[in-house]
Write a protein that holds these residues in place. Sequence first.
Motif, short mmCIF file in Angstrom:
data_model
loop_
_atom_site.label_atom_id
_atom_site.label_comp_id
_atom_site.label_asym_id
_atom_site.label_seq_id
_atom_site.Cartn_x
_atom_site.Cartn_y
_atom_site.Cartn_z
N ASN A 1 -27.00 13.30 31.15
CA ASN A 1 -27.98 14.24 31.68
C ASN A 1 -27.33 15.34 32.52
O ASN A 1 -27.84 15.72 33.57
CB ASN A 1 -29.06 13.51 32.48
CG ASN A 1 -30.33 14.32 32.58
OD1 ASN A 1 -30.67 15.05 31.65
ND2 ASN A 1 -31.02 14.22 33.69
N ASN A 2 -26.19 15.87 32.04
CA ASN A 2 -25.48 16.94 32.72
C ASN A 2 -25.58 18.23 31.91
O ASN A 2 -25.79 18.19 30.70
CB ASN A 2 -24.00 16.58 32.90
CG ASN A 2 -23.83 15.34 33.74
OD1 ASN A 2 -24.12 15.35 34.93
ND2 ASN A 2 -23.37 14.26 33.12
N VAL A 3 -25.44 19.38 32.59
CA VAL A 3 -25.43 20.68 31.93
C VAL A 3 -24.11 21.36 32.28
O VAL A 3 -23.73 21.44 33.45
CB VAL A 3 -26.62 21.55 32.39
CG1 VAL A 3 -26.55 22.93 31.76
CG2 VAL A 3 -27.94 20.88 32.07
N ILE A 4 -23.41 21.85 31.25
CA ILE A 4 -22.14 22.55 31.42
C ILE A 4 -22.29 23.91 30.75
O ILE A 4 -22.65 23.98 29.58
CB ILE A 4 -21.00 21.76 30.76
CG1 ILE A 4 -20.86 20.39 31.42
CG2 ILE A 4 -19.70 22.54 30.80
CD1 ILE A 4 -19.94 19.45 30.68
N ARG A 5 -22.00 24.98 31.51
CA ARG A 5 -22.20 26.33 30.97
C ARG A 5 -21.01 27.25 31.23
O ARG A 5 -20.51 27.29 32.35
CB ARG A 5 -23.41 26.98 31.62
CG ARG A 5 -24.72 26.39 31.26
CD ARG A 5 -25.79 27.16 31.99
NE ARG A 5 -26.16 26.38 33.14
CZ ARG A 5 -27.41 26.20 33.50
NH1 ARG A 5 -28.38 26.77 32.86
NH2 ARG A 5 -27.69 25.47 34.55
N ILE A 6 -20.62 27.98 30.21
CA ILE A 6 -19.69 29.11 30.29
C ILE A 6 -18.44 28.75 31.08
O ILE A 6 -18.22 29.18 32.20
CB ILE A 6 -20.38 30.35 30.89
CG1 ILE A 6 -21.71 30.60 30.18
CG2 ILE A 6 -19.47 31.57 30.75
CD1 ILE A 6 -22.61 31.58 30.87
N ILE A 7 -17.60 27.94 30.46
CA ILE A 7 -16.36 27.51 31.10
C ILE A 7 -15.18 27.82 30.19
O ILE A 7 -15.34 28.02 28.99
CB ILE A 7 -16.39 26.00 31.44
CG1 ILE A 7 -16.56 25.17 30.17
CG2 ILE A 7 -17.47 25.71 32.45
CD1 ILE A 7 -16.30 23.71 30.37
N LYS A 8 -13.99 27.85 30.76
CA LYS A 8 -12.79 28.13 29.97
C LYS A 8 -12.26 26.88 29.29
O LYS A 8 -11.76 26.94 28.18
CB LYS A 8 -11.72 28.74 30.86
CG LYS A 8 -12.09 30.13 31.34
CD LYS A 8 -10.98 30.73 32.15
CE LYS A 8 -11.36 32.11 32.62
NZ LYS A 8 -10.28 32.74 33.38
N CYS B 1 -23.23 22.40 35.99
CA CYS B 1 -21.90 22.96 36.23
C CYS B 1 -21.76 24.29 35.51
O CYS B 1 -21.83 24.35 34.29
CB CYS B 1 -20.84 22.01 35.73
SG CYS B 1 -21.01 20.34 36.39
N THR B 2 -21.54 25.35 36.27
CA THR B 2 -21.38 26.69 35.72
C THR B 2 -20.13 27.31 36.30
O THR B 2 -19.86 27.17 37.48
CB THR B 2 -22.60 27.57 36.09
OG1 THR B 2 -23.78 26.94 35.62
CG2 THR B 2 -22.49 28.95 35.46
N ASN B 3 -19.39 28.03 35.46
CA ASN B 3 -18.20 28.71 35.95
C ASN B 3 -18.59 30.10 36.43
O ASN B 3 -18.34 31.08 35.76
CB ASN B 3 -17.13 28.80 34.87
CG ASN B 3 -15.90 29.52 35.37
OD1 ASN B 3 -15.68 29.62 36.56
ND2 ASN B 3 -15.12 30.03 34.45
N GLY B 4 -19.18 30.17 37.57
CA GLY B 4 -19.55 31.47 38.12
C GLY B 4 -18.37 32.22 38.70
O GLY B 4 -18.35 33.43 38.76
N ILE C 1 -23.89 21.25 26.54
CA ILE C 1 -22.64 21.97 26.74
C ILE C 1 -22.79 23.32 26.04
O ILE C 1 -22.93 23.37 24.82
CB ILE C 1 -21.43 21.20 26.16
CG1 ILE C 1 -21.36 19.79 26.73
CG2 ILE C 1 -20.14 21.94 26.44
CD1 ILE C 1 -21.75 18.73 25.75
N VAL C 2 -22.76 24.41 26.81
CA VAL C 2 -22.95 25.75 26.26
C VAL C 2 -21.77 26.63 26.66
O VAL C 2 -21.47 26.78 27.85
CB VAL C 2 -24.26 26.39 26.79
CG1 VAL C 2 -24.42 27.80 26.23
CG2 VAL C 2 -25.46 25.54 26.44
N GLY C 3 -21.09 27.19 25.69
CA GLY C 3 -20.04 28.16 25.97
C GLY C 3 -18.78 27.59 26.57
O GLY C 3 -18.14 28.23 27.41
N ALA C 4 -18.35 26.41 26.14
CA ALA C 4 -17.08 25.84 26.61
C ALA C 4 -15.93 26.34 25.73
O ALA C 4 -16.14 26.81 24.62
CB ALA C 4 -17.14 24.31 26.56
N GLY C 5 -14.70 26.22 26.24
CA GLY C 5 -13.52 26.53 25.45
C GLY C 5 -13.11 27.98 25.42
O GLY C 5 -12.52 28.44 24.45
N ASN C 6 -13.37 28.71 26.47
CA ASN C 6 -13.07 30.14 26.49
C ASN C 6 -11.71 30.48 27.11
O ASN C 6 -11.53 31.56 27.66
CB ASN C 6 -14.18 30.89 27.23
CG ASN C 6 -15.46 30.86 26.44
OD1 ASN C 6 -15.51 31.32 25.31
ND2 ASN C 6 -16.51 30.29 27.01
#
Length: 168
Positions: free
Chosen positions: A53-60, A23-26, A82-87
């Motif tokens: 086994n999920n990947v979460i990237r760059i989300i608000k 899951c990426t916030n493109g 989980i990379v870059g959550a909470g933006n």
Amino acid sequence: NMKANNVIRTRSSSYIDVHDCDCTNGAGYDTGAVFQSECITPNRESRHIRYFNNVIRIIKGSGWYVVADQPASDIEIFDNLIVGAGNLEAGIKIPIVGGGSFLGWEGVKFHHNTVVDCRGYGVVDGTFKYQTKQKGSIEVYNNIFVRTKKSYTCGIASGTAIAHISGS
């Protein structure tokens, strides 16, 4: 790519496995959690939900938002990145963003996850903006938290802690 508030939302559900999602916030539209599990409908309950086994990237928003106002138990979140959550921007006024936010769910297990560069808390459990009738419990163990940062929204719930457990 996320183009709405949640990739997957469960409501009053039982025996659900969510795995191997990337899951990426493109698109830049999201403000909610990637994965949301709710049990707020009167006379309904939720139990036995696993996210792994999920990947979460760059989300608000958060990686997970789990809330119960009705009986809910046994949710397990493990082996995720989980990379870059909470933006979320400061104007949105939601300070508890980060890896995962949990409220009123009995028997949460958050383990063997890697949480990197998240704003707000790595993991937060307890009441902030939403009050619940349910009491929750959480176990947080064998995780890796790297570079958690203060959320853009200031206040007592603005983060920087790896885990904030306040009680429901």
